[in-house]
Design an enzyme around this catalytic site. Structure first.
Site, short mmCIF file in Angstrom:
data_model
loop_
_atom_site.label_atom_id
_atom_site.label_comp_id
_atom_site.label_asym_id
_atom_site.label_seq_id
_atom_site.Cartn_x
_atom_site.Cartn_y
_atom_site.Cartn_z
N GLY A 1 0.91 -1.17 0.02
CA GLY A 1 0.01 -0.06 -0.12
C GLY A 1 0.85 1.14 -0.02
N TRP B 1 0.57 5.64 1.16
CA TRP B 1 0.12 6.20 2.62
C TRP B 1 -0.70 6.77 2.66
CZ3 TRP B 1 0.67 10.87 0.87
CH2 TRP B 1 1.76 11.42 0.14
N ASN B 2 -1.64 6.94 1.38
CA ASN B 2 -2.57 8.18 1.54
C ASN B 2 -3.97 7.62 2.07
OD1 ASN B 2 -2.95 6.74 -0.59
ND2 ASN B 2 -3.36 8.49 -2.15
N LYS C 1 1.28 -5.43 3.02
CA LYS C 1 2.38 -4.60 3.75
C LYS C 1 2.24 -3.18 3.32
CE LYS C 1 5.93 -2.62 2.01
NZ LYS C 1 5.86 -1.09 2.69
N VAL D 1 4.94 5.48 -10.07
CA VAL D 1 5.12 4.94 -11.27
C VAL D 1 6.54 4.04 -11.22
CG1 VAL D 1 5.78 4.91 -13.49
CG2 VAL D 1 3.58 6.08 -12.54
N GLU E 1 -1.81 0.05 -9.27
CA GLU E 1 -2.46 1.20 -9.33
C GLU E 1 -1.57 2.22 -8.71
OE1 GLU E 1 -5.42 1.87 -9.64
OE2 GLU E 1 -6.55 -0.08 -9.90
N GLY F 1 0.53 6.21 -10.21
CA GLY F 1 0.36 7.74 -9.93
C GLY F 1 -0.37 8.26 -11.25
N CYS G 1 -4.19 9.89 -5.84
CA CYS G 1 -3.46 9.69 -7.14
C CYS G 1 -4.23 10.02 -8.23
CB CYS G 1 -3.42 8.19 -7.09
SG CYS G 1 -5.12 7.34 -6.79
N GLU H 1 -9.26 -2.07 -9.70
CA GLU H 1 -9.97 -2.51 -8.54
C GLU H 1 -11.37 -2.21 -8.33
OE1 GLU H 1 -6.79 -0.30 -5.82
OE2 GLU H 1 -6.37 -2.66 -5.36
P1 NDP Z 1 5.77 4.55 -3.13
O1 NDP Z 1 5.97 4.07 -4.87
O2 NDP Z 1 6.92 5.15 -2.60
O3 NDP Z 1 5.69 3.04 -2.38
C1 NDP Z 1 4.33 2.33 -2.32
C2 NDP Z 1 4.62 1.08 -1.48
O4 NDP Z 1 5.51 0.28 -2.25
C3 NDP Z 1 5.07 1.32 -0.18
O5 NDP Z 1 4.64 0.29 0.76
C4 NDP Z 1 6.45 1.16 -0.36
O6 NDP Z 1 7.37 0.85 0.67
C5 NDP Z 1 6.49 -0.06 -1.22
N1 NDP Z 1 7.90 -0.47 -2.02
C6 NDP Z 1 8.82 0.58 -2.48
N2 NDP Z 1 9.71 -0.08 -3.18
C7 NDP Z 1 9.40 -1.34 -3.29
C8 NDP Z 1 9.98 -2.52 -3.78
N3 NDP Z 1 11.16 -2.45 -4.75
N4 NDP Z 1 9.29 -3.69 -3.77
C9 NDP Z 1 8.13 -3.74 -3.14
N5 NDP Z 1 7.57 -2.76 -2.57
C10 NDP Z 1 7.95 -1.48 -2.73
O7 NDP Z 1 4.30 5.24 -3.18
P2 NDP Z 1 4.02 6.32 -2.00
O8 NDP Z 1 3.85 5.39 -0.69
O9 NDP Z 1 4.80 7.26 -1.94
O10 NDP Z 1 2.51 6.78 -2.32
C11 NDP Z 1 2.35 7.74 -3.62
C12 NDP Z 1 2.29 7.12 -4.90
O11 NDP Z 1 1.24 6.14 -4.82
C13 NDP Z 1 1.79 8.25 -5.71
O12 NDP Z 1 2.41 8.07 -6.80
C14 NDP Z 1 0.44 8.15 -5.85
O13 NDP Z 1 -0.16 8.53 -7.12
C15 NDP Z 1 0.41 6.66 -5.91
N6 NDP Z 1 -0.98 6.04 -5.66
C16 NDP Z 1 -2.11 5.67 -6.38
C17 NDP Z 1 -3.13 5.14 -6.19
C18 NDP Z 1 -4.23 4.42 -7.28
O14 NDP Z 1 -4.88 3.85 -6.86
N7 NDP Z 1 -3.75 4.62 -8.43
C19 NDP Z 1 -3.84 5.55 -4.95
C20 NDP Z 1 -2.88 6.00 -4.02
C21 NDP Z 1 -1.55 6.37 -4.43
P3 NDP Z 1 7.71 1.97 1.75
O15 NDP Z 1 6.91 3.28 1.31
O16 NDP Z 1 7.18 1.60 3.21
O17 NDP Z 1 9.11 2.08 1.38
#
Ligand code: NDP
Length: 484
Positions: free
Chosen positions: A150, A152-153, A176, A230, A250, A252, A284, A458
């Site tokens: 997931g 964080w939003n 996670k 992305v 899902e 950005g 997002c 989804e």
């Molecule tokens: P991130 O891409 O930084 O992280 C997303 C998740 O992936 C976190 O739990 C992160 O862990 C985990 N992660 C990071 N690297 C890896 C890896 N190599 N393998 C497996 N998991 C990994 O996104 P943010 O949390 O910063 O969220 C913001 C982004 O999410 C924006 O781009 C937003 O647009 C998008 N988003 C999309 C939505 C949709 O439905 N389309 C809805 C909400 C947000 P950790 O952060 O703990 O390091």
């Protein structure tokens, strides 16, 4: 409210701690205070969660869909009963105002549990008549162990949007959360367990990207559903491809919102506010490129500026507050850097964009005008409360410019011309479109992106296709004729 959970992880029906993991402080974004400390999962914790899920999934898949659905619907009821406490927790985890969390998080999670709980009993294959009296049938089977990762939003909503369809189809889940917001998913697992989900069916493990990567590459995992950026999506998709795993991505966006000069001005301004400043801009699907037809540009900016002055920025727990802090100092920094870049690039900062001088990650909602398509603020996802207003003359021009992006998550149009509304919606290169509205995400409607914004959908019946697979069985009714 004490937000320190019983333990960091939820595995095999109970809370589990392993203090050998890296400490994970949870910061309340409104004050910068540490409100809990958890630990990232060690490889042994990840292994335990996956083993529990693999074991529980077999018995769960053998139950009828109706039995599985009953448990999901019971969990939905518990969630609604506890909406207040869950909303307070969501506010502590993310900083989003209680005014939002009390109507958009646990409630949306409960909707997903209820909807997929209702569908579970109706998930079947089909009968296919064939020549000569032969026939085939299909069996809709679960995939096995699913991993959810997931952002964080929306920590409660994301956990439920992934877990509910997964469980309805007979899968088990290891989830996670983002390391920034680790608290809420634990409650989702606790509630499902209380509702009757067998131990091991839903597990939550904490940690950053390395823990996610360990989950994605494990051979026991059949499917990965990620909500994130992305760049992370590309990494996770590639890692999943190594094991030919199913994926839902899902990701950005930099979505367009086109406002024609015949639109109801207040509705269009309201749509732009919802599509840029709800959750302090950390959504997002936000329509962050607002294309306004030239004739109404100044009236639009004036009305927008007036309405933004009425935003109530303050204590997120106060029910009157409707604009909270950003999720973290790091995310605030990103937004402030983009605002500085926008000014440097020559855009006009109409209002907001200032850091508020108090502890926590506070900023005023920002609107840029005179934005051009080539500016970084118009091309890149900021994921903060920064609206870019661009002007246009014709429908063709607006649509061409709206689509000139690598993203394709969402798009919106405001107009009173019915034919134009549908023509523009048909022309959008985006997975989720809005006519005279913005950012609605009812569970009954598919949600997801095209182009770099992701794959899969989804919510809705469409999600079932992404959490199950079909087995085909050919049945010959006559003799087998072989050439020799
Ligand atoms: P991130 O891409 O930084 O992280 C997303 C998740 O992936 C976190 O739990 C992160 O862990 C985990 N992660 C990071 N690297 C890896 C890896 N190599 N393998 C497996 N998991 C990994 O996104 P943010 O949390 O910063 O969220 C913001 C982004 O999410 C924006 O781009 C937003 O647009 C998008 N988003 C999309 C939505 C949709 O439905 N389309 C809805 C909400 C947000 P950790 O952060 O703990 O390091």
């Amino acid at each position: 409210m004490n937000v320190q959970p019983i333990a960091s992880h939820f595995i095999d029906g109970q809370y589990v701690e392993d203090t050998a993991g890296i400490p994970l402080p949870v910061i309340y974004p409104a004050t910068g205070e540490t409100i809990a400390t958890l630990h990232c999962a060690t490889p042994a914790i990840v292994d335990r969660a996956l083993a529990a899920a693999a074991r529980a999934q077999v018995a769960w898949a053998a139950m009828t869909g109706t039995e599985r659905g009953r448990i999901l619907r019971r969990a939905a009821d518990i969630m609604r009963d506890r909406n207040h406490d869950l909303s307070v927790l969501e506010t502590m985890d993310t900083g989003k105002p209680y005014q939002e969390t009390s109507v958009a998080d646990a409630t949306s999670g409960a909707d997903a549990l209820e909807y997929f709980g209702g569908l579970a009993g109706s998930l079947t294959g089909e009968h296919i008549p064939l020549p000569g009296g032969d026939w085939a049938y299909t069996i809709r089977e679960p995939l096995g162990v699913c991993v959810g990762i997931g952002a964080w939003n929306y920590p409660t909503q994301i956990a439920c949007w992934k877990t509910a369809p997964a469980l309805a189809c007979g899968n088990a889940m290891v989830f996670k959360p983002s390391e920034t917001t680790p608290l809420c998913a634990l409650k989702v697992a606790e509630i499902l367990t209380e509702a009757g989900a067998p131990p091991g069916l839903i597990n939550v493990v904490q940690g950053a990207g390395e823990v996610g990567a360990q989950l994605v590459t494990d051979a026991r995992v059949a499917k990965v559903s990620l909500t994130g950026s992305v760049p992370t999506g590309k990494k996770v998709y590639a890692a999943a491809a190594e094991g030919m795993k199913h994926v839902t991505m899902e990701l950005g966006g930099k979505s367009p919102l086109i406002v024609f000069d015949d639109a109801d001005l207040d509705d269009a301004v309201g749509g732009a506010i919802l599509g840029n400043f709800y959750s302090s801009g950390q959504v997002c699907s936000n329509g962050t490129r607002v294309f306004v037809q030239r004739g109404i540009l100044e009236a639009f900016l004036q009305r927008l500026t007036e309405r933004l002055q009425t935003a109530v920025i303050g204590d997120p727990m106060d029910p009157e507050t409707n604009f909270g802090p950003m999720v973290s100092e790091a995310q605030l920094r990103i937004a402030l850097d983009y605002i500085a870049k926008g000014v440097d690039e020559g855009a006009r900062l109409v209002t907001g964009g200032m850091r508020i001088d108090k502890p926590g990650a506070w900023i005023t909602p920002a609107v840029f005008a005179d934005v051009t398509d080539d500016m970084a603020i118009a091309r890149e996802e900021i994921f903060g409360p920064v609206m870019c207003v661009l002007d246009f003359d014709t429908e063709d021009e607006a649509l061409t410019r709206a689509n000139a992006t690598e993203f394709g998550l969402a798009a919106g149009v405001f107009t009173c011309d019915l034919a134009r509304a549908h023509r523009v919606a048909a022309g959008f290169q985006a997975g989720t479109c809005y006519i005279n509205s913005y950012n609605d995400a009812p569970v009954e409607m598919p949600f997801g992106g095209s182009k770099l914004s992701g794959v899969g959908r989804e919510n809705s019946k469409a999600a079932i296709e992404h959490y199950s697979q079909l087995k085909s069985v050919y049945v010959r009714m006559g003799r087998v004729e072989a050439p020799f």
